[in-house]
Design a protein around this motif. Structure first.
Motif, short mmCIF file in Angstrom:
data_model
loop_
_atom_site.label_atom_id
_atom_site.label_comp_id
_atom_site.label_asym_id
_atom_site.label_seq_id
_atom_site.Cartn_x
_atom_site.Cartn_y
_atom_site.Cartn_z
N ILE A 38 -5.81 7.70 6.22
CA ILE A 38 -5.73 8.05 7.63
C ILE A 38 -6.31 9.45 7.88
O ILE A 38 -6.98 9.68 8.89
N VAL A 39 -6.12 10.38 6.93
CA VAL A 39 -6.69 11.72 7.10
C VAL A 39 -8.21 11.67 6.98
O VAL A 39 -8.92 12.30 7.77
N TYR A 40 -8.74 10.93 6.01
CA TYR A 40 -10.19 10.78 5.88
C TYR A 40 -10.76 10.17 7.16
O TYR A 40 -11.76 10.65 7.71
N ASN A 41 -10.12 9.11 7.63
CA ASN A 41 -10.60 8.42 8.82
C ASN A 41 -10.65 9.35 10.03
O ASN A 41 -11.67 9.45 10.72
N ILE A 58 0.86 -1.19 0.00
CA ILE A 58 0.00 0.00 0.00
C ILE A 58 0.89 1.24 0.00
O ILE A 58 1.75 1.40 0.86
N HIS A 59 0.69 2.11 -0.96
CA HIS A 59 1.55 3.28 -1.11
C HIS A 59 1.34 4.25 0.06
O HIS A 59 0.21 4.46 0.50
N PRO A 60 2.41 4.87 0.56
CA PRO A 60 2.27 5.83 1.67
C PRO A 60 1.34 6.99 1.34
O PRO A 60 0.67 7.52 2.25
N VAL A 61 1.27 7.40 0.08
CA VAL A 61 0.37 8.49 -0.30
C VAL A 61 -1.08 8.05 -0.16
O VAL A 61 -1.93 8.78 0.37
N HIS A 62 -1.37 6.84 -0.62
CA HIS A 62 -2.73 6.31 -0.46
C HIS A 62 -3.08 6.15 1.02
O HIS A 62 -4.18 6.52 1.44
N PHE A 63 -2.15 5.65 1.79
CA PHE A 63 -2.42 5.48 3.22
C PHE A 63 -2.61 6.84 3.89
O PHE A 63 -3.40 6.96 4.83
N SER A 106 -7.41 8.07 -4.83
CA SER A 106 -6.35 8.85 -4.20
C SER A 106 -5.12 8.98 -5.09
O SER A 106 -4.40 9.98 -5.01
N MET A 107 -4.86 7.96 -5.91
CA MET A 107 -3.58 7.86 -6.60
C MET A 107 -3.60 8.41 -8.03
O MET A 107 -2.54 8.72 -8.58
N TRP A 108 -4.80 8.54 -8.63
CA TRP A 108 -4.81 8.88 -10.05
C TRP A 108 -4.25 10.27 -10.33
O TRP A 108 -3.49 10.46 -11.28
#
Length: 434
Positions: free
Chosen positions: A368-371, A359-364, A424-426
């Motif tokens: 985590i911010v959304y959560n 899992i890419h750190p950017v996606h994570f 998140s990644m596109w």
């Protein structure tokens, strides 16, 4: 019992005890960290090391963007920008059912896009929209719930102070994180609008009978263009490489100050209060960053992230199940801890685990911010909830009672963000940021 285990127990129960006693979260974290460090290093070395780690944690040039964006948000709040953004949002969704509620949602998204602050959005947008919604016949607690639920969109849509904090602890590109927040931010806004549409018959007001002409609509949008242009300056300048996020924050301060003076909503006499409010907010954030940096170092020294990782992987090796367990933990944590310390504490624990699963750190970061953004609208510590209720002149209990469907929709949005990385990644991938 070995020192690492004792330190872990001190951290866990010390922080929980501080929260239960109503102690400021920064003080609870700091005292617990110092006590755990004493167990690991002894009194003298513990005091020296924790103080050094606190200073090192805030001695960061990228982190300077936070107080500057806080100041820019305060200037926007006092400079008449919110009113123009609300009017522009009304043009965009004015013909929808429950148009004023939808306007509140879109306006919070727009205000968040230029300020990056959920509390500022709830205060600025709510002050304007709440009286109008009540006047048009909306249920007052429901009107407050609409404002509260939609305000955290600004924590995802760039620029975002929360992403800056995550970038600091994860060594991830701020520009990539800003772009990664666009998709989840739109998911948040659409989730709130979906609830507004569904609840229209129960809580909505009668549809507006008068609509602005095309000329009036274009004029309204044109009046909001200078405010929205700040997004182009701040985010566009970072992407093109003209300036760093910290420099863009400084430019945002100058731009919003000039704009407020041109709008004649901001006066020189207002500046001392704006600066004082910004300084207070900055002091709180920086203290949290400092003590959380010391906490992160103590946890690393005690190998607590590895212990947690082994425990989770001992339960299951299914990445989807691991992610769901993390989301549950973060949702619970978010109800009694602000996003800044939560990110600083849990990112060093969870990021190595998700990285093992690809899992890419950017996606994570987007996850985590959304959560944790959900936590700012839930009791007992949700600061956006308290601000939104205060703006509406209500206690939090009736507002919480109307938040249920919003929370369900936002939770569904969270699952989409977690399990659809494309959202998140596109954009950062397309722009060549990762």
């Amino acid at each position: 019992m070995d020192p690492s285990t004792i330190a872990a127990l001190i951290l866990l129960f010390g922080i929980l005890a501080g929260i239960a006693l109503g102690m400021p979260i920064a003080v609870g974290i700091g005292l617990s960290t110092l006590a755990a460090a004493v167990v690991l290093l002894g009194p003298d070395r513990a005091v020296l090391t924790t103080s050094q780690r606190m200073f090192t944690g805030i001695n960061s040039f990228p982190l300077l963007a936070i107080p500057l964006f806080v100041l820019a948000g305060s200037l926007m709040n006092s400079g008449g920008i919110a009113t123009r953004l609300i009017d522009a949002a009304k043009v965009l969704v004015g013909r929808m059912p429950s148009s004023l509620a939808a306007t509140n949602v879109v306006a919070n998204g727009l205000f968040g896009a230029v300020s990056g602050a959920a509390v500022a959005a709830a205060a600025a947008v709510g002050t304007v929209t709440q009286p109008r919604m009540v006047q048009e016949g909306y249920n007052r607690p429901y009107a407050a719930a609409v404002n509260v639920a939609s305000a955290p969109a600004g924590m995802l849509i760039p620029p975002s102070n929360t992403f800056i904090v995550y970038s600091l602890v994860s060594s991830t590109s701020i520009a990539a994180l800003f772009m990664a927040g666009v998709g989840p931010g739109l998911v948040w806004v659409l989730a709130c609008i979906a609830v507004v549409m569904v609840m229209h018959k129960k809580y909505g007001a009668p549809p507006a009978t008068e609509h602005p002409t095309i000329g009036q609509s274009l004029l309204t949008v044109w009046r909001a263009v200078p405010s929205l242009f700040m997004i182009v300056i701040v985010v566009g300048g970072i992407l093109i490489g003209w300036f760093t996020p910290t420099e863009s924050a400084a430019i945002a301060v100058v731009y919003t100050l000039v704009l407020g003076l041109l709008y004649r909503e901001m006066t020189v006499g207002n500046l001392p209060k704006v600066l004082l409010d910004s300084a207070r907010t900055t002091a709180i954030v920086m203290l949290l960053v400092g003590v959380s940096s010391a906490l992160s170092w103590v946890m690393s020294f005690a190998r607590i992230p590895r212990l947690v990782s082994d425990a989770l992987l001992g339960l299951t090796t299914n990445p989807q199940v691991i992610l769901i367990l993390m989301m549950i933990i973060l949702l619970v944590v978010g109800t009694f801890m602000d996003p800044t310390p939560a990110i600083l504490i849990f990112t060093p624990i969870f990021l190595p685990i998700v990285s093992e699963f690809g899992i890419h750190p950017v996606h994570f970061g987007a996850i985590i911010v959304y959560n944790l953004s959900v936590g700012v609208i839930t009791p007992p510590v949700g600061n956006v909830l308290f601000v939104g209720a205060r703006v509406a002149g209500l206690r939090i209990e009736p507002v919480v009672a109307k938040l249920g469907w919003f929370l369900l929709a936002l939770f569904i949005g969270l699952l989409i963000v977690v399990f659809v990385p494309f959202l998140s990644m596109w954009l950062p991938t397309t722009l060549g940021l990762i």
